[in-house]
Design a protein around this motif. Structure first.
Motif, mmCIF file in Angstrom:
data_model
loop_
_atom_site.group_PDB
_atom_site.id
_atom_site.type_symbol
_atom_site.label_atom_id
_atom_site.label_comp_id
_atom_site.label_asym_id
_atom_site.label_seq_id
_atom_site.Cartn_x
_atom_site.Cartn_y
_atom_site.Cartn_z
ATOM 1 N N ALA A 45 4.561 -36.103 17.954
ATOM 2 C CA ALA A 45 4.758 -34.904 17.147
ATOM 3 C C ALA A 45 6.240 -34.678 16.842
ATOM 4 O O ALA A 45 6.600 -34.141 15.805
ATOM 5 C CB ALA A 45 4.175 -33.696 17.857
ATOM 6 N N THR B 266 5.429 -35.598 11.214
ATOM 7 C CA THR B 266 4.743 -34.331 10.958
ATOM 8 C C THR B 266 3.224 -34.493 10.898
ATOM 9 O O THR B 266 2.508 -33.510 10.876
ATOM 10 C CB THR B 266 5.228 -33.729 9.626
ATOM 11 N N HIS C 80 1.438 -35.533 13.227
ATOM 12 C CA HIS C 80 0.890 -35.235 14.551
ATOM 13 C C HIS C 80 1.241 -33.812 14.946
ATOM 14 O O HIS C 80 2.346 -33.338 14.697
ATOM 15 C CB HIS C 80 1.471 -36.186 15.594
ATOM 16 N N LYS C 81 0.264 -33.144 15.561
ATOM 17 C CA LYS C 81 0.524 -31.812 16.108
ATOM 18 C C LYS C 81 -0.041 -31.783 17.535
ATOM 19 O O LYS C 81 -1.103 -32.326 17.802
ATOM 20 C CB LYS C 81 -0.212 -30.748 15.276
ATOM 21 N N GLY D 108 -1.253 -29.006 19.880
ATOM 22 C CA GLY D 108 -1.527 -27.576 19.948
ATOM 23 C C GLY D 108 -2.358 -27.247 21.169
ATOM 24 O O GLY D 108 -2.379 -28.022 22.135
ATOM 25 N N HIS E 219 -4.011 -32.961 20.892
ATOM 26 C CA HIS E 219 -3.410 -33.667 19.777
ATOM 27 C C HIS E 219 -4.294 -33.608 18.532
ATOM 28 O O HIS E 219 -5.499 -33.803 18.612
ATOM 29 C CB HIS E 219 -3.201 -35.120 20.219
#
Lengths: 297, 739
Positions: A62, A66, A68-69, A71, A75
């Motif tokens: 991440a 951009t 990849h997140k 949260g 993932h």
């Protein structure tokens, strides 16, 4: 120096031609078979695989990209934005992200493929080009086959023969044994399950038959899709000038895990019973064609 | 003759259910008391005579059982566990504990290595204890792997062996050159064989009372002469092993049975005494006898022929599906394809107790020791898979194990054990400027421990004849009889010893881990790495994953790791092979790990290849579990790169594949071809597990359904369901990546 794109190399393979073989999987395929067991070879370019159970949630990807997140739910990956650059892959410590598809020079690859030579010699084996569709990279395939041939290594190619006449004429002379897939005889059936017409395939088979090329046919057997075509396939093979052996490949669902990692949904089919396979084999046997069911005797 | 299939129910547990004839001797307790008294009374006797007298006492007084359901009727009652299956002679061990240490020192019936080490060489014993406690290695004088000269046993028989002793003794006496030690040697051996002959007479007397005329007749024949028929040859194999194992030694191979039995079988057939079916029937009895007798430890036998008996033995072996006796298969370069395929078929079916050993590699190994082919061509595999020269060599095949990976750990910490914090060996620097210097540091530690191991073995084996004289076995050895010297006193032609250095996969990967983490990528300094390993990678999962997933791992046919692994063995070979020992022989090098990969792994801290503390290290020549990323052939090629002709002390490759990889006739061809290719390229030995992850998972969860699923553990095999959960886990991990 000719470069080609491959997904990988598998050694100690006994199902891709005679003896112990090393199989190389080339990228790109003109067909989109619904049951494809190597979906990561579909596209000509690199494809990103993501295995959630391996992810340790470190967030390195991440920070680099951009797409990849990380949260609350762990993932997430925006595949539409992915360009396949591979930055995240080389940074992922857990190999949860993997890129299928790397460029290799033919020369280097030929050396690698020849590593198991002692096993080829002892078993009458060699190297098989598979994929994907090796004919999608004709120049690379030719270069590779030439080099292997020069080293005295037996070569085979696992192909759909869905290619232009020019490509066939350029590549096949360097292959000792062609392992040719036949999925259906009715054009409509072929279109429905693979996305393309089989007209060029059948034409190429007939042409190679005329040219006296060594071939072996392989028929994937998926009860819901093409097992109604078996009789016709047997008839087609039976009417060729030469007698070629046939191998029947019962459907398996090993491709589904890879599809999932590619973020795709692949339909699941019924695995044919031994009896169904036996019946299919009988259609060939009745025409005096040598037939084997993969995984049996 | 009895029909095996009808009698089988009476044979599976024949040792546990043996009915002892009350009047045939003393019951266990009385025998035990009498033996105790004998030891106390004779504690000052010369050790060989003490042992011979002990043997005589036991054979004269033990109870006998005759099982009319077997064609090998006789059993002797030397104590519950001995007879039920274990040959560890717990009965004798108990005697020694009761008799106290003063007797123990003098008694060779159960000279537990550690006890005598502590008493006779406290300094080396302390080092040995410490090395064992931290998993660095171990050493002993190996009395547990013994083998008679079967050729002499078959040619001379009991009485012939006895006369040969007497003749040698008389010749020396007449010439006036008989020394006191020689007299003791001969007398002890003669007493032993007299006791054996008297025991056979006793068995004959009792067997006459049962309806077993064939057995009685065979015993009568064997009492006075060598065997004439296959049946007699089989009885002789069993009887001799029984006698030789009263005490501490174990007979770790029954010889090349097919080669030895083939001429008897041919003669039997020619003279109309035996048919193929009858031979098969006898072999069923014979194999099941060993399976029933040896629940705990396995009895190996060899195959080296290509005749009818060879195939028959394989057939019986397949049919019985037993784990015992286990099978050593000698493979000549021109082994028939049919035979090799047959063996591959058995392995694929799950007979995991088969080991294939490459004749050529063994010959070359002996050539490195200066022993020519004319001597080494009759080698025999013993124990797990170790070659030795029957009748000529005492190789102390398991004299020591040395954990290479542990020395990497100690080099990183400067000599401090990660788990216990104890120091081991000479302290070395905590930091090195370059990887090359670090590697040098590792080699100097390794060299030091090799020297210490050599010293331990030399010291311990110097007491050999005092703690474990072996009159019964020595009498079968031509050179011992000629010289009047015991096996364990240097009586053999070649008095060698073996050091096994294992854990090459973990050691190589860990060294390259240090290279990457400390010197190439500069993620840690060396002391920091030591701290991280001490914390078991806690808080450093990122770096651990990075190194776990690094490409450079042994076993993948990659130049850097393979060259390093070879270099390590180059050093070890230089230090060990051909080095003189104190018994007039030399040292041999081996590379197998048996199950120390598991047990010593438990004693090791985390390692620089990403392995966590306590996890198993790499086994035999295999890559670390889960690191075989380029398939079985790549792992084989890495193993071949090590230069295996140097591993005379054995170095098996675990051929582990998923059943789907070797399906059908093509699969058999591929297995046979890969064995052939591996051997042609110089591989020493192969054993196989063809098994799927799914099957193992099923078996773990439903043990009752998979009670017959065999698995090759290390030098031996076992039923999967008998393994510990940790061992099962290990196999699951290996199988997962073998697809």
């Amino acid at each position: 120096m000719t470069q080609g794109m491959i997904t990988g190399v598998k050694r100690f393979e006994i199902h891709d031609g005679p003896g112990i073989r090393t199989t190389v999987f080339l990228k790109g395929c003109p067909l989109r078979c619904l049951w494809c067991h190597n979906p990561e070879t579909n596209l000509p370019g690199a494809q990103l695989l993501y295995y959630p159970d391996r992810c340790i949630g470190c967030g390195t990807c991440a920070r680099l990209c951009t797409c990849h997140k990380i949260g609350k739910d762990g993932h997430t990956l925006d595949r539409m934005a992915c360009t396949g650059c591979g930055m995240c892959v080389s940074a992922c410590p857990a190999k949860a992200l993997q890129l299928r598809g790397r460029y290799v020079p033919a020369e280097e690859l030929a050396e690698e493929l020849a590593e198991d030579r002692i096993f080829f010699d002892a078993s009458g084996g060699g190297v098989t080009l598979s994929g994907g569709e090796p004919l999608m990279q004709p120049l690379f395939s030719v270069e590779l086959l030439k080099r292997l041939g020069e080293m005295g290594i037996h070569t085979a190619m696992d192909t759909s023969l869905y290619a232009s006449e020019a490509v066939i004429a350029r590549v096949t002379p360097f292959v000792r044994l062609l392992l040719v897939d036949i999925k259906a005889i009715d054009e409509q059936v072929h279109l429905r399950y693979t996305g393309v017409s089989n007209e060029p395939i059948l034409r190429n088979i007939r042409r190679l038959d005329q040219d006296n090329r060594a071939m072996e046919f392989r028929v994937p057997c998926i009860p819901e899709c093409n097992m109604g075509q078996i009789e016709k396939i047997a008839e087609f093979v039976g009417l060729l000038k030469h007698r070629y052996p046939v191998k029947l490949l019962p459907y398996h669902d090993f491709g589904n895990a890879k599809s999932q990692a590619l973020g795709r949904k692949q339909p699941r089919f019924k695995i044919p019973s031994d009896q169904e396979m036996e019946q299919a084999a009988e259609a060939f046997r009745a025409r005096g064609i040598a037939v084997k069911v993969s995984g049996k005797g | 003759m009895l029909n095996f299939y009808k009698q089988r129910p009476f044979l599976e547990n024949e040792f546990e259910e043996a009915e002892w004839i009350p009047e045939s001797g003393l019951n266990e307790d009385a025998l035990s008391d009498g033996f105790h008294a004998y030891l106390v009374e004779n504690q000052n006797m010369e050790p060989p005579l003490l042992r011979a007298g002990g043997l005589r006492y036991l054979l004269e007084n033990c109870q006998i059982s005759i099982n009319p359901h077997s064609i090998f009727c006789q059993k002797m009652n030397l104590g519950v566990r001995y007879n039920s299956s274990q040959s560890d002679a717990d009965f004798l061990k108990k005697q020694l504990h009761e008799a106290g240490p003063d007797i123990m020192e003098n008694c060779m019936f159960y000279p537990r290595n550690r006890d005598f080490q502590e008493q006779m060489a406290p300094e080396q014993a302390a080092l040995n204890r410490k090395a064992m406690s931290i998993g660095a290695g171990r050493a002993c004088a190996d009395f547990r792997h013994a083998c008679p000269d079967w050729t002499a046993v078959f040619q001379l028989g009991f009485s012939g062996l006895r006369s040969r002793l007497e003749k040698a003794k008389n010749e020396k006496e007449m010439a006036g050159i008989l020394t006191e030690e020689q007299r003791v040697f001969y007398d002890a051996a003669i007493i032993s064989y007299d006791a054996i002959l008297a025991y056979i007479d006793r068995v004959i007397r009792y067997s006459e009372k049962f309806d077993v005329p064939e057995y009685t007749a065979a015993l009568r024949q064997l009492r006075n002469s060598p065997p004439q028929t296959t049946y007699e040859a089989m009885i002789l194999t069993i009887l001799f092993t029984n006698f030789a194992e009263i005490g501490y030694e174990k007979v770790r191979t029954l010889g090349l049975l097919d080669v030895m039995y083939e001429p008897f079988y041919r003669r039997d057939c020619e003279q109309g005494r035996c048919s193929r079916e009858e031979m098969k029937n006898m072999l069923c009895f014979f194999f099941l006898y060993w399976n029933a007798a040896r629940r705990g430890a396995q009895q190996p036998f060899g195959l080296g022929g290509t005749g009818e008996v060879t195939y028959l033995m394989l057939e019986v072996y397949e049919e019985l599906n037993i784990i015992n006796p286990k099978l050593h298969m000698r493979c000549a370069a021109d082994i028939p394809e049919q035979l090799l395929r047959r063996v591959a078929e058995l392995i694929r079916k799950g007979s995991s107790s088969i080991v294939l050993i490459n004749d050529e590699a063994v010959y070359r190994g002996y050539e490195l020791l200066g022993i020519p082919r004319c001597d080494s061509k009759n080698y025999l595999p013993m124990g797990c898979y170790e070659p030795f020269l029957m009748g000529k060599e005492e190789a102390y095949i398991c004299a020591s194990w040395l954990n290479i990976a542990k020395q990497v750990e100690l080099t990183i910490t400067g000599g401090v054990d990660l788990l216990t914090g104890e120091t081991f060996g000479t302290p070395t620097p905590q930091e090195y400027d370059t990887y090359a210097e670090f590697l040098e540091g590792f080699y100097s530690r390794l060299h030091e421990f090799v020297n210490q191991t050599v010293d331990m073995i030399d010291t311990f084996s110097a007491f050999g004849v005092k703690v474990n004289p072996s009159p019964v076995l020595s009498a079968t050895m031509e050179s011992c009889v000629e010289k009047g010297v015991d096996i364990y006193d240097g009586g053999m032609v070649y008095n060698n010893a073996t050091i096994k250095a294992y854990g090459i996969g973990t050691a190589t990967d860990a060294l390259l881990g240090v290279k990457k983490l400390v010197y190439d990528d500069c993620l840690f300094s060396l002391p920091e790495l030591a701290r991280v390993l001490r914390m078991n990678w806690k808080g450093y999962e990122y770096q651990r994953q990075l190194i776990l997933n690094d490409q450079q791992k042994y076993g993948n046919h990659l130049q850097q790791p393979d060259d390093l692994a070879r270099e390590i063995y180059d050093h070890l070979a230089c230090w060990i092979i051909g080095k003189s020992n104190t018994r007039g022989g030399v040292y041999r090098l081996g590379a197998d790990s048996v199950d120390f990969a598991m047990t010593e792994g438990e004693k090791m801290g985390a390692s620089a290849d990403g392995r966590l503390a306590g996890e198993p290290i790499s086994k035999n020549l295999r890559p670390v579990s889960g690191m075989q990323r380029r398939g079985v052939t790549a792992a084989m090629e890495s193993a071949l790169h090590l230069g295996q002709e140097r591993f005379l002390g054995s170095a098996p490759f675990d051929f582990l594949v998923h059943p789907s990889a070797v399906q059908g006739e093509d699969g058999l061809d591929a297995m046979a071809a890969s064995f052939r290719a591996y051997f042609a390229a110089g591989g020493m030995a192969i054993h196989g597990n063809v098994i799927s992850y799914e099957t193992l998972l099923e078996a773990r969860d439903n043990p009752e359904k998979y009670s017959d699923l065999q698995i090759r553990v290390c030098g031996w095999n076992d039923y999967f369901v008998n393994l510990s959960p940790a061992q099962q886990e290990q196999f699951l991990r290996q199988a997962k990546v073998s697809v």
